[in-house]
Design a protein around this motif. Structure first.
Motif, PDB file in Angstrom:
ATOM      1  N   ARG A 150      -7.587   8.557  -5.689  1.00  0.00           N
ATOM      2  CA  ARG A 150      -6.693  10.012  -6.152  1.00  0.00           C
ATOM      3  C   ARG A 150      -7.764  11.005  -5.562  1.00  0.00           C
ATOM      4  O   ARG A 150      -9.116  10.937  -6.300  1.00  0.00           O
ATOM      5  CB  ARG A 150      -5.805  10.370  -7.334  1.00  0.00           C
ATOM      6  N   ALA A 151      -7.278  11.847  -4.679  1.00  0.00           N
ATOM      7  CA  ALA A 151      -8.491  12.116  -4.056  1.00  0.00           C
ATOM      8  C   ALA A 151      -7.524  14.146  -5.129  1.00  0.00           C
ATOM      9  O   ALA A 151      -7.102  14.011  -4.340  1.00  0.00           O
ATOM     10  CB  ALA A 151      -8.532  12.775  -2.732  1.00  0.00           C
ATOM     11  N   SER A 210       5.380   5.401   2.295  1.00  0.00           N
ATOM     12  CA  SER A 210       4.518   6.961   2.775  1.00  0.00           C
ATOM     13  C   SER A 210       5.495   7.499   2.002  1.00  0.00           C
ATOM     14  O   SER A 210       6.872   8.140   1.732  1.00  0.00           O
ATOM     15  CB  SER A 210       4.172   7.489   3.852  1.00  0.00           C
ATOM     16  N   LEU A 211       5.228   8.588   1.264  1.00  0.00           N
ATOM     17  CA  LEU A 211       5.560  10.122   0.757  1.00  0.00           C
ATOM     18  C   LEU A 211       4.769  10.660   0.812  1.00  0.00           C
ATOM     19  O   LEU A 211       3.561  11.649   0.815  1.00  0.00           O
ATOM     20  CB  LEU A 211       5.235  10.357  -0.846  1.00  0.00           C
ATOM     21  N   ARG A 212       5.462  12.483   1.235  1.00  0.00           N
ATOM     22  CA  ARG A 212       5.411  13.701   1.482  1.00  0.00           C
ATOM     23  C   ARG A 212       5.848  14.604   0.992  1.00  0.00           C
ATOM     24  O   ARG A 212       7.082  14.610   0.781  1.00  0.00           O
ATOM     25  CB  ARG A 212       4.937  13.394   2.909  1.00  0.00           C
ATOM     26  N   ALA A 213       4.667  15.623   0.096  1.00  0.00           N
ATOM     27  CA  ALA A 213       5.398  16.104  -1.043  1.00  0.00           C
ATOM     28  C   ALA A 213       4.031  17.029  -1.598  1.00  0.00           C
ATOM     29  O   ALA A 213       3.530  16.912  -2.219  1.00  0.00           O
ATOM     30  CB  ALA A 213       5.059  15.182  -2.016  1.00  0.00           C
ATOM     31  N   GLY A 214       4.569  18.202  -1.927  1.00  0.00           N
ATOM     32  CA  GLY A 214       3.727  19.508  -1.975  1.00  0.00           C
ATOM     33  C   GLY A 214       2.476  19.488  -1.431  1.00  0.00           C
ATOM     34  O   GLY A 214       2.268  19.258  -0.287  1.00  0.00           O
ATOM     35  N   ASP A 215       1.311  19.836  -2.475  1.00  0.00           N
ATOM     36  CA  ASP A 215       0.438  19.782  -2.370  1.00  0.00           C
ATOM     37  C   ASP A 215      -0.913  18.905  -1.792  1.00  0.00           C
ATOM     38  O   ASP A 215      -1.852  19.046  -2.272  1.00  0.00           O
ATOM     39  CB  ASP A 215      -0.275  20.949  -1.829  1.00  0.00           C
ATOM     40  N   ILE A 216      -0.362  17.442  -1.999  1.00  0.00           N
ATOM     41  CA  ILE A 216      -0.721  16.657  -2.595  1.00  0.00           C
ATOM     42  C   ILE A 216      -2.171  16.119  -1.520  1.00  0.00           C
ATOM     43  O   ILE A 216      -1.772  16.376  -0.538  1.00  0.00           O
ATOM     44  CB  ILE A 216      -0.344  15.138  -2.687  1.00  0.00           C
ATOM     45  N   VAL A 217      -3.081  16.651  -1.946  1.00  0.00           N
ATOM     46  CA  VAL A 217      -4.760  15.518  -1.561  1.00  0.00           C
ATOM     47  C   VAL A 217      -4.984  14.107  -0.841  1.00  0.00           C
ATOM     48  O   VAL A 217      -4.695  14.299   0.553  1.00  0.00           O
ATOM     49  CB  VAL A 217      -5.989  16.834  -2.222  1.00  0.00           C
ATOM     50  N   GLY A 218      -4.574  13.596  -1.018  1.00  0.00           N
ATOM     51  CA  GLY A 218      -4.485  11.663  -0.839  1.00  0.00           C
ATOM     52  C   GLY A 218      -4.783  11.605  -2.154  1.00  0.00           C
ATOM     53  O   GLY A 218      -5.224  11.457  -2.936  1.00  0.00           O
ATOM     54  N   GLU A 219      -3.280  10.015  -2.266  1.00  0.00           N
ATOM     55  CA  GLU A 219      -3.487   9.445  -3.245  1.00  0.00           C
ATOM     56  C   GLU A 219      -3.100   8.310  -2.682  1.00  0.00           C
ATOM     57  O   GLU A 219      -2.099   7.727  -1.591  1.00  0.00           O
ATOM     58  CB  GLU A 219      -2.723   9.712  -4.047  1.00  0.00           C
ATOM     59  N   ILE A 229       0.852  -1.552   0.083  1.00  0.00           N
ATOM     60  CA  ILE A 229      -0.048  -0.507  -0.116  1.00  0.00           C
ATOM     61  C   ILE A 229       0.749   1.139  -0.139  1.00  0.00           C
ATOM     62  O   ILE A 229       1.485   1.463   0.701  1.00  0.00           O
ATOM     63  CB  ILE A 229      -0.827   0.435   1.477  1.00  0.00           C
ATOM     64  N   VAL A 230       0.823   1.957  -1.306  1.00  0.00           N
ATOM     65  CA  VAL A 230       1.622   3.410  -1.112  1.00  0.00           C
ATOM     66  C   VAL A 230       1.211   4.374  -1.178  1.00  0.00           C
ATOM     67  O   VAL A 230      -0.770   4.368  -1.592  1.00  0.00           O
ATOM     68  CB  VAL A 230       2.057   3.192  -2.309  1.00  0.00           C
ATOM     69  N   GLU A 231       0.296   5.602   0.476  1.00  0.00           N
ATOM     70  CA  GLU A 231      -0.022   6.590   0.278  1.00  0.00           C
ATOM     71  C   GLU A 231       0.833   8.022  -0.038  1.00  0.00           C
ATOM     72  O   GLU A 231       1.952   7.699   0.013  1.00  0.00           O
ATOM     73  CB  GLU A 231      -0.788   6.334   1.270  1.00  0.00           C
ATOM     74  N   SER A 232      -0.064   8.559  -0.032  1.00  0.00           N
ATOM     75  CA  SER A 232       0.991  10.277  -0.411  1.00  0.00           C
ATOM     76  C   SER A 232      -0.019  10.951  -0.691  1.00  0.00           C
ATOM     77  O   SER A 232      -0.815  11.010  -0.954  1.00  0.00           O
ATOM     78  CB  SER A 232       1.133  10.329  -2.408  1.00  0.00           C
ATOM     79  N   HIS A 233       0.733  12.025   0.426  1.00  0.00           N
ATOM     80  CA  HIS A 233      -0.085  12.956   1.077  1.00  0.00           C
ATOM     81  C   HIS A 233       0.727  14.722   0.835  1.00  0.00           C
ATOM     82  O   HIS A 233       1.842  14.558   0.808  1.00  0.00           O
ATOM     83  CB  HIS A 233      -1.358  13.302   2.158  1.00  0.00           C
TER      84      HIS A 233
END
Length: 240
Positions: free
Chosen positions: A206-207, A180-189, A146-150
């Motif tokens: 993807r939100a 987990s990735l934290r970058a920019g203004d990603i709402v949520g993926e 599970i890969v998540e970006s915010h």
């Protein structure tokens, strides 16, 4: 034609991104009445656009309400849950990374009033969670990642949504791993990958707009009000 009185709601965590979205969208809904907005710090102005504002330390002074919607910080959940229990009011909670006090308070509340806690109030994520459980049940022995970006300001990792998806997979025998990735203004993926020999499946949500979470929380508040005590899920509240 029968008309119903607006649902009286409290927005807890009103100064945050979600709190601001909830206030804006609730103001556009004739069936909702925001009786109080609560933030951690004392307000510089007591009434803003017709909504009374309170500090978190002033919960005892809140006017009567039907449902509280919480998107605050983990340390603020217990006091709000206790207040809802005392008043028999419903709680829609979206705060993640809860501490032990918060978990205990939510469990106690569910004995006295309706509660829904979710890491994500997107209706699409509710469906994704179901799909993940079904896929994991059918693909026994496959690797599960599970890969998540915010956005860079999100503190907890993995995200609460990633953990919920992982629990859905684990409940069917999978052993999820997280990134987990934290970058920019990603709402949520969120991407759930199930991989076997020579093939893999990816389930992705993807939100692109934070309003989807606020709309989902308001939807949950409408459907939760008036129900019996207990702990509900977003899926429970998808239909009337």
């Amino acid at each position: 034609m029968t008309t119903h009185a607006p649902l009286n709601i409290v927005i807890h965590g009103a100064s945050g991104r979600m709190g601001q979205a909830l206030l804006r969208l609730a103001a556009e809904a004739p069936d909702l009445n925001v009786v109080a907005a609560v933030a951690r710090r004392a307000p510089t102005q007591r009434v803003i656009e017709g909504v009374p504002h309170f500090a978190a330390s002033e919960l005892a002074g809140l006017p009567p309400f039907d449902v509280a919607i919480d998107f605050s910080l983990p340390e603020g959940v217990a006091a709000l849950a206790q207040l809802c229990a005392e008043r028999g009011a419903a709680l829609v909670c979206g705060t993640t990374g809860l501490d032990a006090d918060g978990e205990v308070a939510l469990a106690a509340l569910a004995q006295r009033a309706p509660l829904v806690w979710a890491s994500n109030y997107s209706l699409g994520v509710a469906v994704l969670t179901d799909l993940v459980a079904r896929a994991a049940a059918l693909l026994q022995g496959w690797d599960c990642d599970i890969v998540e970006s915010h956005h860079v300001h999100k503190k907890d990792a993995p995200s609460g949504t990633a953990l919920t998806l992982g629990q859905a997979a684990a409940g069917q025998g999978a052993q999820p791993h997280y990134a987990s990735l934290r970058a920019g203004d990603i709402v949520g993926e969120h991407t759930v990958q199930l991989a076997g020999l020579g093939e893999r499946i990816e389930l992705v949500h993807r939100a692109t707009n934070r309003d989807i979470f606020a709309r989902g929380a308001l939807h949950a508040a409408r459907r939760l009000a008036g129900r019996g005590p207990g702990r509900y899920t977003v899926a429970d509240l998808l239909t009337a």
